[in-house]
Scaffold this motif. Structure first.
Motif, PDB file in Angstrom:
ATOM      1  N   ASP A  98       0.666  -1.215  -0.074  1.00 29.38           N
ATOM      2  CA  ASP A  98       0.021  -0.051  -0.098  1.00 29.38           C
ATOM      3  C   ASP A  98       0.672   1.274  -0.075  1.00 29.38           C
ATOM      4  OD1 ASP A  98      -2.135  -1.609   0.063  1.00 29.38           O
ATOM      5  OD2 ASP A  98      -2.831  -1.067   2.088  1.00 29.38           O
ATOM      6  N   ALA A  99       2.019   1.268   0.577  1.00 34.52           N
ATOM      7  CA  ALA A  99       2.882   2.544   0.744  1.00 34.52           C
ATOM      8  C   ALA A  99       3.526   3.079  -0.644  1.00 34.52           C
ATOM      9  CB  ALA A  99       3.925   2.055   1.664  1.00 34.52           C
ATOM     10  N   ALA A 100       3.781   1.814  -1.551  1.00 37.05           N
ATOM     11  CA  ALA A 100       4.289   1.973  -2.862  1.00 37.05           C
ATOM     12  C   ALA A 100       3.002   2.448  -3.726  1.00 37.05           C
ATOM     13  CB  ALA A 100       4.775   0.656  -3.509  1.00 37.05           C
ATOM     14  N   HIS A 101       1.928   1.923  -3.549  1.00 36.99           N
ATOM     15  CA  HIS A 101       0.696   2.255  -4.329  1.00 36.99           C
ATOM     16  C   HIS A 101       0.328   3.785  -3.996  1.00 36.99           C
ATOM     17  CE1 HIS A 101      -3.229   0.651  -5.995  1.00 36.99           C
ATOM     18  NE2 HIS A 101      -3.147   2.132  -5.990  1.00 36.99           N
ATOM     19  N   GLN A 102       0.345   4.290  -2.757  1.00 37.23           N
ATOM     20  CA  GLN A 102       0.139   5.544  -2.399  1.00 37.23           C
ATOM     21  C   GLN A 102       0.920   6.559  -2.927  1.00 37.23           C
ATOM     22  OE1 GLN A 102      -0.162   5.235   1.798  1.00 37.23           O
ATOM     23  NE2 GLN A 102      -2.453   4.666   1.899  1.00 37.23           N
ATOM     24  N   SER A 103       2.248   6.457  -3.014  1.00 33.70           N
ATOM     25  CA  SER A 103       3.428   6.949  -3.540  1.00 33.70           C
ATOM     26  C   SER A 103       3.303   6.877  -5.047  1.00 33.70           C
ATOM     27  CB  SER A 103       4.703   6.351  -3.359  1.00 33.70           C
ATOM     28  OG  SER A 103       5.740   7.275  -4.178  1.00 33.70           O
ATOM     29  N   LEU A 104       3.083   6.084  -5.760  1.00 33.42           N
ATOM     30  CA  LEU A 104       2.919   6.110  -7.161  1.00 33.42           C
ATOM     31  C   LEU A 104       1.517   6.696  -7.717  1.00 33.42           C
ATOM     32  CD1 LEU A 104       4.523   4.747  -9.710  1.00 33.42           C
ATOM     33  CD2 LEU A 104       4.975   4.186  -7.101  1.00 33.42           C
ATOM     34  N   SER A 105       0.217   6.660  -6.958  1.00 33.81           N
ATOM     35  CA  SER A 105      -0.791   7.415  -7.112  1.00 33.81           C
ATOM     36  C   SER A 105      -0.600   8.964  -6.982  1.00 33.81           C
ATOM     37  CB  SER A 105      -1.973   6.827  -6.102  1.00 33.81           C
ATOM     38  OG  SER A 105      -2.466   5.501  -6.256  1.00 33.81           O
ATOM     39  N   GLY A 106       0.140   9.349  -6.147  1.00 29.22           N
ATOM     40  CA  GLY A 106       0.378  10.547  -5.800  1.00 29.22           C
ATOM     41  C   GLY A 106       1.275  11.232  -6.931  1.00 29.22           C
ATOM     42  N   GLN A 107       2.241  10.425  -7.553  1.00 29.56           N
ATOM     43  CA  GLN A 107       2.971  10.895  -8.918  1.00 29.56           C
ATOM     44  C   GLN A 107       2.254  11.065  -9.884  1.00 29.56           C
ATOM     45  OE1 GLN A 107       6.761   8.569  -9.197  1.00 29.56           O
ATOM     46  NE2 GLN A 107       6.557   8.068  -7.200  1.00 29.56           N
ATOM     47  N   LEU A 108       1.281   9.914 -10.222  1.00 31.22           N
ATOM     48  CA  LEU A 108       0.384  10.120 -11.282  1.00 31.22           C
ATOM     49  C   LEU A 108      -0.580  11.427 -11.220  1.00 31.22           C
ATOM     50  CD1 LEU A 108      -1.390   6.571 -11.770  1.00 31.22           C
ATOM     51  CD2 LEU A 108      -0.173   7.651 -13.650  1.00 31.22           C
ATOM     52  N   HIS A 145      11.101   5.983  -7.280  1.00 27.44           N
ATOM     53  CA  HIS A 145      11.057   4.709  -6.617  1.00 27.44           C
ATOM     54  C   HIS A 145      10.495   5.135  -5.203  1.00 27.44           C
ATOM     55  CE1 HIS A 145      11.742   1.202  -4.563  1.00 27.44           C
ATOM     56  NE2 HIS A 145      11.942   0.508  -5.833  1.00 27.44           N
ATOM     57  N   PRO A 146       9.285   4.499  -4.768  1.00 28.40           N
ATOM     58  CA  PRO A 146       8.510   4.847  -3.456  1.00 28.40           C
ATOM     59  C   PRO A 146       9.396   4.723  -2.282  1.00 28.40           C
ATOM     60  CG  PRO A 146       7.824   2.871  -4.510  1.00 28.40           C
ATOM     61  CD  PRO A 146       8.639   3.473  -5.554  1.00 28.40           C
ATOM     62  N   ARG A 147      10.278   3.779  -2.324  1.00 26.96           N
ATOM     63  CA  ARG A 147      11.377   3.485  -1.215  1.00 26.96           C
ATOM     64  C   ARG A 147      12.574   4.329  -1.251  1.00 26.96           C
ATOM     65  NH1 ARG A 147      10.965  -0.562   2.615  1.00 26.96           N
ATOM     66  NH2 ARG A 147       9.510  -1.815   1.387  1.00 26.96           N
TER      67      ARG A 147
END
Length: 306
Positions: free
Chosen positions: A150-160, A277-279
């Motif tokens: 979910d953390a990666a998902h939230q990061s990528l959603s924010g970038q989108l 990269h989210p991490r």
């Protein structure tokens, strides 16, 4: 299930049409039913289907849980471009639907990912779309990122949302473009009569921007690169068709009869995907090789133009 939206550029649009565009996985008839059942609120109050949206309206949709079909893992080969503990980037083939939907509950990318990743997929988008942050059309090929947590998902959603993800497509279009580069800035919304299509000729479209550049010219056809500034449904296909240069092999927005009898799909490919990269916070970019049918067409056009 609750969904929340904030009105940005759709001021004046009817709430039912707005939700039909935002929730493509929910049928329009079900949206109408949700409105009648007072399950759609704007700024905390139920509204009717003809409510006209205002800028910054907060839309809340309460969708009662339905028994969703069981989505089974399937041993479908994946062309993996990059993978780590947070995400996986694949080269999606032509003809593969990204996530299950009515009529497509098997053979999707999600079925393949469930087999490959097991339970290591983010759950933000529910059991029907685990890990899915963005989509590309069934007959569009190329790079697509999927999140494992979910953390990666939230990061990528924010970038989108911030339009900071680099998405570069390649395509062959009909005709010879007049300029070597250009920008198409034309809003895209649902077609007024054909709800399966999108159009730039709509009263309540959302801003869409495509930057294009000519890579090669072949007389009656042009090989181009497109960089997405926004990411609307069918954006490149609609934009190129709107200026008279539809994608070769596109049966929806292009000519009914494809001039190349042996072409096996539309020539639109998501070549490059670049993300933070989210991490690690470092820039990560991958490139997906062209599918064989696309490369073969280019070879044929090059030979015929010599």
């Amino acid at each position: 299930m609750n969904r929340f939206f904030t009105v940005e550029s759709e001021e004046g649009e009817r709430i039912d049409k707005y939700l039909a565009g935002e929730m493509e996985d929910v049928t329009r008839s079900r949206i109408q039913k949700l409105i009648k059942e007072d399950r759609v609120e704007v700024n905390g109050k139920p509204v009717k289907a003809n409510y006209r949206l205002c800028f910054d309206d907060e839309v809340h949709v309460s969708i009662p849980e339905l028994k969703e079909p069981e989505i089974a893992p399937e041993d479908i080969p994946l062309d993996i471009l990059y993978e780590d503990d947070d995400l996986i980037i694949v080269n999606k083939p032509k003809g593969m639907v990204v996530h299950p939907a009515p009529g497509h509950y098997s053979g999707t990318l999600v079925n393949a990912l469930m087999f490959h990743c097991g339970s290591r997929l983010s759950g933000i988008n529910g059991v029907m779309r685990p890990g899915i942050v963005h989509r590309i059309d069934m007959d569009t090929t190329g790079s697509l990122v999927v999140c494992k947590n979910d953390a990666a998902h939230q990061s990528l959603s924010g970038q989108l949302k911030e339009h900071s993800i680099r998405r570069v497509y390649e395509a062959v279009v009909h005709g010879n473009l007049k300029t070597d580069a250009g920008v198409i800035d034309a809003p895209i919304g649902r077609h007024q009569t054909d709800r399966k299509k999108m159009s730039t000729r709509t009263r309540n479209g959302r801003r869409a921007v495509t930057h294009y550049q000519v890579l090669e010219r072949f007389g009656s056809y042009t090989y181009i690169q497109c960089v997405l500034e926004t990411g609307r449904t069918h954006q490149i296909r609609v934009h190129m068709a709107s200026i008279g240069h539809p994608i070769v092999g596109d049966p929806v927005y292009g000519p009914a009869k494809c001039p190349f009898k042996n072409l096996k799909g539309q020539t639109l490919h998501a070549r490059t995907l670049g993300i933070t990269h989210p991490r690690t916070g470092e820039y990560l970019e991958v490139n997906a090789p062209l599918p064989a049918y696309f490369a073969d067409l280019l070879d044929s056009l090059r030979k015929s133009s010599q």
